[in-house]
Write a protein that holds these residues in place. Structure first.
Motif, PDB file in Angstrom:
ATOM      1  N   MET A  30      -8.250   4.955  -3.794  1.00 28.39           N
ATOM      2  CA  MET A  30      -7.694   5.857  -2.793  1.00 28.39           C
ATOM      3  C   MET A  30      -8.751   6.128  -1.735  1.00 28.39           C
ATOM      4  O   MET A  30      -9.896   6.447  -2.049  1.00 28.39           O
ATOM      5  N   ASN A  31      -8.377   5.968  -0.467  1.00 29.22           N
ATOM      6  CA  ASN A  31      -9.298   6.219   0.635  1.00 29.22           C
ATOM      7  C   ASN A  31      -8.549   6.958   1.731  1.00 29.22           C
ATOM      8  O   ASN A  31      -7.319   7.035   1.707  1.00 29.22           O
ATOM      9  N   GLY A  32      -9.276   7.472   2.724  1.00 26.14           N
ATOM     10  CA  GLY A  32      -8.615   8.261   3.756  1.00 26.14           C
ATOM     11  C   GLY A  32      -9.262   8.135   5.113  1.00 26.14           C
ATOM     12  O   GLY A  32     -10.414   7.703   5.238  1.00 26.14           O
ATOM     13  N   GLN A  33      -8.489   8.510   6.139  1.00 22.94           N
ATOM     14  CA  GLN A  33      -9.006   8.525   7.497  1.00 22.94           C
ATOM     15  C   GLN A  33      -8.366   9.682   8.264  1.00 22.94           C
ATOM     16  O   GLN A  33      -7.246  10.094   7.969  1.00 22.94           O
ATOM     17  N   MET A  34      -9.060  10.200   9.261  1.00 25.55           N
ATOM     18  CA  MET A  34      -8.553  11.315  10.047  1.00 25.55           C
ATOM     19  C   MET A  34      -7.380  10.871  10.922  1.00 25.55           C
ATOM     20  O   MET A  34      -7.327   9.728  11.372  1.00 25.55           O
ATOM     21  N   VAL A  35      -6.446  11.792  11.161  1.00 25.05           N
ATOM     22  CA  VAL A  35      -5.309  11.524  12.039  1.00 25.05           C
ATOM     23  C   VAL A  35      -5.267  12.598  13.124  1.00 25.05           C
ATOM     24  O   VAL A  35      -5.983  13.580  13.089  1.00 25.05           O
ATOM     25  N   THR A  36      -4.375  12.368  14.078  1.00 27.46           N
ATOM     26  CA  THR A  36      -4.267  13.286  15.197  1.00 27.46           C
ATOM     27  C   THR A  36      -3.851  14.693  14.755  1.00 27.46           C
ATOM     28  O   THR A  36      -3.045  14.840  13.835  1.00 27.46           O
ATOM     29  N   PRO A  37      -4.356  15.741  15.424  1.00 29.11           N
ATOM     30  CA  PRO A  37      -4.000  17.122  15.051  1.00 29.11           C
ATOM     31  C   PRO A  37      -2.526  17.463  15.243  1.00 29.11           C
ATOM     32  O   PRO A  37      -2.071  18.485  14.758  1.00 29.11           O
ATOM     33  N   ARG A  38      -1.762  16.603  15.916  1.00 32.82           N
ATOM     34  CA  ARG A  38      -0.361  16.908  16.164  1.00 32.82           C
ATOM     35  C   ARG A  38       0.466  16.974  14.882  1.00 32.82           C
ATOM     36  O   ARG A  38       1.578  17.472  14.892  1.00 32.82           O
ATOM     37  N   VAL A  39      -0.042  16.473  13.771  1.00 35.35           N
ATOM     38  CA  VAL A  39       0.729  16.477  12.532  1.00 35.35           C
ATOM     39  C   VAL A  39       0.406  17.691  11.673  1.00 35.35           C
ATOM     40  O   VAL A  39       0.846  17.781  10.540  1.00 35.35           O
ATOM     41  N   TYR A  40      -0.358  18.638  12.190  1.00 29.29           N
ATOM     42  CA  TYR A  40      -0.709  19.819  11.402  1.00 29.29           C
ATOM     43  C   TYR A  40       0.556  20.577  10.989  1.00 29.29           C
ATOM     44  O   TYR A  40       1.418  20.862  11.810  1.00 29.29           O
ATOM     45  N   VAL A  52      -5.651  14.372   7.240  1.00 31.79           N
ATOM     46  CA  VAL A  52      -6.136  13.104   6.690  1.00 31.79           C
ATOM     47  C   VAL A  52      -4.943  12.285   6.202  1.00 31.79           C
ATOM     48  O   VAL A  52      -4.047  12.816   5.540  1.00 31.79           O
ATOM     49  N   LEU A  53      -4.945  10.987   6.548  1.00 33.15           N
ATOM     50  CA  LEU A  53      -3.952  10.052   6.026  1.00 33.15           C
ATOM     51  C   LEU A  53      -4.635   9.196   4.967  1.00 33.15           C
ATOM     52  O   LEU A  53      -5.592   8.476   5.259  1.00 33.15           O
ATOM     53  N   TYR A  54      -4.147   9.289   3.732  1.00 30.90           N
ATOM     54  CA  TYR A  54      -4.763   8.564   2.619  1.00 30.90           C
ATOM     55  C   TYR A  54      -4.021   7.249   2.368  1.00 30.90           C
ATOM     56  O   TYR A  54      -2.791   7.190   2.436  1.00 30.90           O
ATOM     57  N   THR A  55      -4.798   6.212   2.069  1.00 30.46           N
ATOM     58  CA  THR A  55      -4.261   4.895   1.737  1.00 30.46           C
ATOM     59  C   THR A  55      -4.581   4.596   0.284  1.00 30.46           C
ATOM     60  O   THR A  55      -5.731   4.732  -0.142  1.00 30.46           O
ATOM     61  N   ILE A  56      -3.569   4.178  -0.475  1.00 27.85           N
ATOM     62  CA  ILE A  56      -3.737   3.912  -1.909  1.00 27.85           C
ATOM     63  C   ILE A  56      -3.409   2.456  -2.184  1.00 27.85           C
ATOM     64  O   ILE A  56      -2.386   1.935  -1.737  1.00 27.85           O
ATOM     65  N   ASN A  57      -4.296   1.792  -2.919  1.00 27.97           N
ATOM     66  CA  ASN A  57      -4.044   0.445  -3.412  1.00 27.97           C
ATOM     67  C   ASN A  57      -3.636   0.580  -4.881  1.00 27.97           C
ATOM     68  O   ASN A  57      -4.492   0.768  -5.751  1.00 27.97           O
ATOM     69  N   PRO A  58      -2.335   0.514  -5.188  1.00 28.76           N
ATOM     70  CA  PRO A  58      -1.896   0.752  -6.570  1.00 28.76           C
ATOM     71  C   PRO A  58      -2.402  -0.288  -7.559  1.00 28.76           C
ATOM     72  O   PRO A  58      -2.579   0.022  -8.740  1.00 28.76           O
ATOM     73  N   ARG A  60       0.831  -1.193   0.000  1.00 26.66           N
ATOM     74  CA  ARG A  60       0.000   0.000   0.000  1.00 26.66           C
ATOM     75  C   ARG A  60       0.870   1.250   0.000  1.00 26.66           C
ATOM     76  O   ARG A  60       2.022   1.224   0.416  1.00 26.66           O
ATOM     77  N   ILE A  61       0.315   2.347  -0.476  1.00 23.62           N
ATOM     78  CA  ILE A  61       0.988   3.639  -0.475  1.00 23.62           C
ATOM     79  C   ILE A  61       0.214   4.569   0.446  1.00 23.62           C
ATOM     80  O   ILE A  61      -1.021   4.634   0.387  1.00 23.62           O
ATOM     81  N   TYR A  62       0.938   5.288   1.297  1.00 19.66           N
ATOM     82  CA  TYR A  62       0.303   6.204   2.248  1.00 19.66           C
ATOM     83  C   TYR A  62       0.772   7.633   1.968  1.00 19.66           C
ATOM     84  O   TYR A  62       1.965   7.885   1.777  1.00 19.66           O
ATOM     85  N   VAL A  63      -0.186   8.546   1.951  1.00 18.22           N
ATOM     86  CA  VAL A  63       0.090   9.959   1.691  1.00 18.22           C
ATOM     87  C   VAL A  63      -0.638  10.786   2.743  1.00 18.22           C
ATOM     88  O   VAL A  63      -1.795  10.509   3.077  1.00 18.22           O
ATOM     89  N   LEU A  64       0.027  11.798   3.255  1.00 19.33           N
ATOM     90  CA  LEU A  64      -0.536  12.623   4.320  1.00 19.33           C
ATOM     91  C   LEU A  64      -0.937  13.992   3.788  1.00 19.33           C
ATOM     92  O   LEU A  64      -0.205  14.610   3.020  1.00 19.33           O
ATOM     93  N   ASP A  65      -2.126  14.443   4.190  1.00 16.72           N
ATOM     94  CA  ASP A  65      -2.548  15.825   3.975  1.00 16.72           C
ATOM     95  C   ASP A  65      -2.594  16.473   5.353  1.00 16.72           C
ATOM     96  O   ASP A  65      -3.574  16.334   6.087  1.00 16.72           O
ATOM     97  N   SER A  66      -1.502  17.140   5.731  1.00 16.42           N
ATOM     98  CA  SER A  66      -1.414  17.673   7.092  1.00 16.42           C
ATOM     99  C   SER A  66      -2.289  18.907   7.291  1.00 16.42           C
ATOM    100  O   SER A  66      -2.610  19.262   8.420  1.00 16.42           O
ATOM    101  N   GLU A  67      -2.683  19.561   6.192  1.00 19.41           N
ATOM    102  CA  GLU A  67      -3.562  20.727   6.326  1.00 19.41           C
ATOM    103  C   GLU A  67      -4.980  20.296   6.681  1.00 19.41           C
ATOM    104  O   GLU A  67      -5.657  20.941   7.483  1.00 19.41           O
ATOM    105  N   GLU A  68      -5.429  19.179   6.102  1.00 23.85           N
ATOM    106  CA  GLU A  68      -6.779  18.671   6.366  1.00 23.85           C
ATOM    107  C   GLU A  68      -6.762  17.545   7.396  1.00 23.85           C
ATOM    108  O   GLU A  68      -7.817  17.006   7.742  1.00 23.85           O
TER     109      GLU A  68
END
Length: 357
Positions: free
Chosen positions: A317-327, A306-312, A296-304
């Motif tokens: 492509m799907n996503g889930q919320m992550v802790t605010p500490r990565v803003y 969200v941690l996205y998971t990609i099945n190449p 799997r490939i993981y990409v982070l959107d620290s502004e929103e």
């Protein structure tokens, strides 16, 4: 008598135990392979850590070396990659500097300044870094320049930069991965002014020698053919004696073939499986980093956040919320199968790497 009996019985038990251990454990090919791999990794790590480090001052007790000054020179982190192979962190800064830092983050093993002098392409911000082997690293910039850093004779050096062919003006590049099976680089692109996201597969290819091609394509006349046949008959004996030597000399003198990197294919990603809340955040998607784990490939959107998971394979492509500490994170890396985000890039510090798993 009783002591001798106990001694011999114990020795016999130890010998039998060692034999059984070898027969049932160490004779297994998989275990032997793992042991060999472990020792090879230890040898590689030792060779890297033996590299000379920047001079530092001794601490007051004169027995312990203070590495604080060496680590503090690593400022404004751009990309971080942890290599399990050499047991070190690889760091690129916004000042276009490269560092190899020990796994316990208390020592700078090596450093390198990436200079534009004599290079064909000037680069911008780094968007990804990947270690391909124990002595080769690839990094890519936002303007599509591939930077190769190789370790030769114990020192890291930068090789000639190359511009990746086939990148469109609408591509907004981020992240760098590597497909070990096909030897292709993986870069992500969010097409400008659209919600479309693609995986770009970049392949290295050898440039054809136009001179050799023309020579091969030149037609052969009857006179040329007769002359060639006569010369071959006359000189066949002498050629046979010198063929091997000539071939070896040519192999030694022949330069490495010229290559280029180009986009081999594009794979659009679908986001149909996303929840409504994640889909809404995806409209403002700005990817940071790229991490590969278990197919799997993981990409982070620290502004929103969200941690996205990609099945190449499936192109999803799907996503889930992550802790605010990565803003405000500037990148990600994988260590011990755990994903970390860089949350404070001012100075290299393990406390500024936050797990997003």
């Amino acid at each position: 008598m009783k002591r001798s009996y106990v001694l011999y019985t114990t020795l016999f038990a130890v010998v039998v135990g060692v034999i059984l251990c070898y027969v049932f454990v160490f004779s297994d090919e998989d275990i032997q392979s793992q042991i060999a791999s472990t020792f090879e990794k230890i040898e590689i790590q030792t060779s890297h850590q033996a590299t000379s480090v920047p001079p530092v001052e001794a601490s007051p007790d004169e027995e312990d070396i203070d590495t604080t000054d060496a680590l503090e020179q690593i400022q404004q982190l751009d990309e971080v990659y942890y290599s399990d192979t050499i047991g070190s962190y690889l760091v690129l800064t916004k000042n276009k500097e490269f560092f190899e830092v020990s796994g316990n983050a208390n020592r700078v093993n090596a450093s390198l300044i990436l200079s534009n002098e004599g290079q064909p392409y000037r680069f911008g911000e780094f968007i990804g870094m990947r270690m391909i082997s124990e002595d080769k690293i690839y990094a890519v910039t936002a303007n599509g320049v591939l930077v190769t850093i190789e370790r030769k004779e114990g020192r890291w050096t930068e090789q000639r930069r190359k511009l990746i062919k086939g990148i469109a003006s609408t591509d907004r590049l981020f992240g760098l991965g590597y497909d070990e099976e096909t030897k292709r680089l993986i870069i992500m692109s969010r097409l400008a002014d659209t919600p479309d996201v693609e995986l770009l597969y970049v392949q290295e290819r050898t440039l054809e020698d136009e001179t050799a091609t023309d020579a091969e394509a030149k037609p052969e006349t009857e006179e040329t053919a007769d002359a060639t046949e006569t010369d071959a008959t006359t000189e066949v004996d002498s050629d046979a004696d010198t063929a091997t030597t000539a071939d070896e000399a040519d192999a030694e003198e022949a330069p490495a073939p010229e290559t280029e990197w180009a986009i081999e294919s594009r794979k659009p990603l679908t986001t149909e499986g996303m929840s409504a809340s994640i889909q809404q955040k995806f409209e403002n998607f700005r990817g940071v980093g790229l991490v590969e784990r278990q197919g799997r490939i993981y990409v982070l959107d620290s502004e929103e956040l969200v941690l996205y998971t990609i099945n190449p394979d499936e192109g999803t492509m799907n996503g889930q919320m992550v802790t605010p500490r990565v803003y405000g994170s500037t990148g990600m890396f994988l260590q011990d199968n755990e994903i970390f985000a860089i949350v404070r890039p001012d100075v290299f510090d393990l406390d500024d790497f936050v797990s997003v798993d």
